[in-house]
Structures are given as structure tokens and as C-alpha cells.
Design an enzyme around this catalytic site. Structure first.
Site, PDB file in Angstrom:
ATOM      1  CD  GLN A   1      -2.957  -0.988   2.331  1.00 53.14           C
ATOM      2  OE1 GLN A   1      -3.825  -0.121   2.327  1.00 53.14           O
ATOM      3  NE2 GLN A   1      -2.817  -1.856   3.333  1.00 53.14           N
TER       4      GLN A   1
ATOM      5  CG  ASP B   1      -0.402  -0.655  16.521  1.00 51.67           C
ATOM      6  OD1 ASP B   1      -1.113  -1.349  17.269  1.00 51.67           O
ATOM      7  OD2 ASP B   1      -0.506  -0.700  15.283  1.00 51.67           O
TER       8      ASP B   1
ATOM      9  CE1 TYR C   1       4.014  -7.136  10.932  1.00 49.20           C
ATOM     10  CE2 TYR C   1       2.610  -6.243  12.659  1.00 49.20           C
ATOM     11  CZ  TYR C   1       3.297  -6.080  11.482  1.00 49.20           C
ATOM     12  OH  TYR C   1       3.274  -4.867  10.835  1.00 49.20           O
TER      13      TYR C   1
ATOM     14  CD1 TRP D   1      -4.994  -0.531  13.490  1.00 49.87           C
ATOM     15  CD2 TRP D   1      -7.007   0.432  13.585  1.00 49.87           C
ATOM     16  NE1 TRP D   1      -5.592  -0.938  14.658  1.00 49.87           N
ATOM     17  CE2 TRP D   1      -6.831  -0.364  14.742  1.00 49.87           C
ATOM     18  CE3 TRP D   1      -8.191   1.145  13.425  1.00 49.87           C
ATOM     19  CZ2 TRP D   1      -7.798  -0.489  15.727  1.00 49.87           C
ATOM     20  CZ3 TRP D   1      -9.165   1.032  14.417  1.00 49.87           C
ATOM     21  CH2 TRP D   1      -8.967   0.215  15.550  1.00 49.87           C
TER      22      TRP D   1
END
Length: 283
Positions: free
Chosen positions: A10, A97, A120, A145
Site C-alpha cells: 500500500q 504499534d 509479528y 491500521w
């Protein structure tokens, strides 16, 4: 010339729109499971700056494949950072985060102790440590997010399911800041530029969208802006079990990013509307 690790993700996709003359390294150019190859590419090209927009992001799969995630998220960024330090060029590394344990309900500051809940998060934390150890001109940018018109993400999933179903059950006890990929890309470029003339700005920073929201309320806003009538029923995390544990609190304090680089938290709601309209035009 800027070198970007990542090509189809992305943030990398958004970077291609912002800096089309940058070089984007895909797996054929440098496989992230081979850290030495990543360093060698940097040393060969000698770019003006490097942005690492690539990562092993399959959170659940990482629980059974931590060795691969450790190479991609841990060893590769460390090797990149060492190569950049040797050339004295800026290195911007995107983190997450998930390095925190998600406890409490206040935003995590940059120097809060890390305590990942799963593989992760552990591998991303190790990558951060490797980048810091390399020294040089660097910035670790933790975000959360991520969404865009590209790839797989929550917004696109909600748009698809919202047209197929009348009601969806969405987790409501996880809270964070949805972050448009295009704003992450722009932030990385601005940070890299400033590190060229101000290496003292090197460090760890946070960047997420505002306002903080639950997944359920994020979905409601997506449906509202897309004109979908799908209703959202709140459920707790325990009702939606996954192999990897998700942080309940993904809020991050972005004040140092604003103070150091002049980068404000983006209002994700504006980007939701923009992306919804983009996807309508495509379809």
C-alpha cells in the site's frame, strides 16, 4: 534518487505516485529473506535516501512462520540500515504499534517499553533494534491500521462485505488510528528530506490517523460515506478469535512527529471519502 524497498504494498504504491522517478526494489531485485542482498543493492545503487516500505505483514501466519518473518522484519531492515549508515544517507523504516502490548487506554509514547503480543510484533521490534544499532541518519516510523485503494485492507473488505450483507459483526474493543497509506508515503518523504540536512532528528516516531476509533465505528463511517445500509453489531475481541493476539489499544502519541518534522495527524475520514469515490470511478 530514492530507493524504496517494496513495490506492490500500500505505501509503496502511493510512493510510486509521489516519486515516480524513485527506484522500487521488488523481490527479484533483492529478496528480503536475504538481508545481505538488500545491503548489496544499496551499496551498488548509492541512492540519496532509502525508504523501507516492505514487510512480512501476515500477522496470523507469522505465528507459524516466525523464522521467515524474522528475516524480513528483523534482519533485512538492520542490514539496510547498516548499508545506509556506511554511505551516510537517510534511512526511513516503517514499523507498527504491534511492538506494544496494547494495554491501557492512553496513547503510547515513543519511548514506552515494547512488549509484543506475538511473532509479528516481536520481529518488527527486532527490526527496530537493528536499525537503531546501525546508527547513521535514520527514522523509525510506527504506524497503524493502514488503508488505501490498493491491496487488501479493512476499508476495501468493508466495502465488499457491506454490499453483500445487511448486518456485520465487528470488534468494538480494539481502538486505534486508521492511517491512509498516501499520508504515510508523504510523511516518509518529508522525513527523509529533513534527515539529509538535520541528522540529529534521527530517532523513533509515531504517525497515525485521527480521531482514534474502534474497528466497529470505523466500519460504520465507511458504510455511511459509501452510502451503504449495512448495519454494524459490536462484538468483543473474544468473540472473534485469531491465531495471533491483537492489541486492544493501538493509540499512539504522534506529538514528536509534529514537533520535529511539522507533520500533523491526518483526518482519516476525509481519505475514506476520497478512496470510496476513487473506487466507484474504477468500477
Amino acid at each position: 534518487m530514492i530507493l524504496v524497498f517494496g513495490k506492490t504494498g500500500q505505501v509503496a504504491t502511493e510512493l510510486q505516485s509521489l516519486v515516480p522517478d524513485a527506484q522500487f526494489a521488488c523481490r527479484a531485485d533483492a529478496d528480503l529473506t536475504e538481508p545481505a542482498a538488500c545491503a548489496a543493492l544499496i551499496e551498488k545503487i548509492k541512492p540519496s535516501a532509502v525508504i523501507n516500505a516492505a514487510a512480512y505483514t501476515a500477522v496470523d501466519k507469522a505465528e507459524d512462520d516466525e523464522a521467515t518473518a524474522a528475516l524480513v522484519n528483523g534482519a533485512a531492515p538492520a542490514a539496510m540500515a547498516k548499508a545506509c549508515a556506511s554511505l551516510d544517507i537517510p534511512f526511513v523504516h516503517i514499523s507498527t504499534d504491534y511492538v506494544f502490548d496494547g494495554s491501557g487506554n492512553t496513547p503510547f509514547v515513543t519511548d514506552h517499553p515494547t512488549a509484543p503480543l506475538g511473532a509479528y510484533g516481536r520481529t518488527k521490534r527486532d527490526g527496530e533494534n537493528g536499525v537503531r544499532a546501525a546508527g547513521g541518519r535514520f527514522a523509525i516510523l510506527r504506524t497503524s491500521w493502514v488503508f488505501s485503494a490498493h491491496g487488501n485492507n479493512f476499508l476495501k473488505t468493508m466495502l465488499r462485505l457491506g454490499t453483500e450483507r445487511e448486518v456485520l459483526t465487528i470488534v468494538a474493543d480494539q481502538v486505534g488510528g486508521p492511517t491512509p497509506a498516501r499520508t504515510i508515503a508523504a510523511a516518509c518523504l518529508k522525513i527523509a528530506s529533513q534527515l539529509e540536512s538535520a541528522p540529529a532528528k534521527s530517532g523513533t516516531y509515531h504517525f497515525s490517523g485521527a480521531p482514534d476509533v474502534s474497528w466497529a465505528d470505523f466500519a460504520r463511517d465507511i458504510f455511511k460515506q459509501a452510502g451503504l445500509t449495512c448495519e454494524v453489531t459490536d462484538i468483543p475481541t473474544i468473540a472473534y478469535p485469531t491465531p495471533a493476539k491483537r492489541p486492544a489499544n493501538s493509540r499512539v502519541d504522534c506529538s514528536s512527529t509534529r514537533e520535529t518534522f511539522g507533520i500533523e495527524r491526518p483526518d482519516w475520514r476525509r481519505d475514506v471519502l476520497t478512496i470510496v469515490n476513487e473506487l466507484k470511478d474504477v468500477s
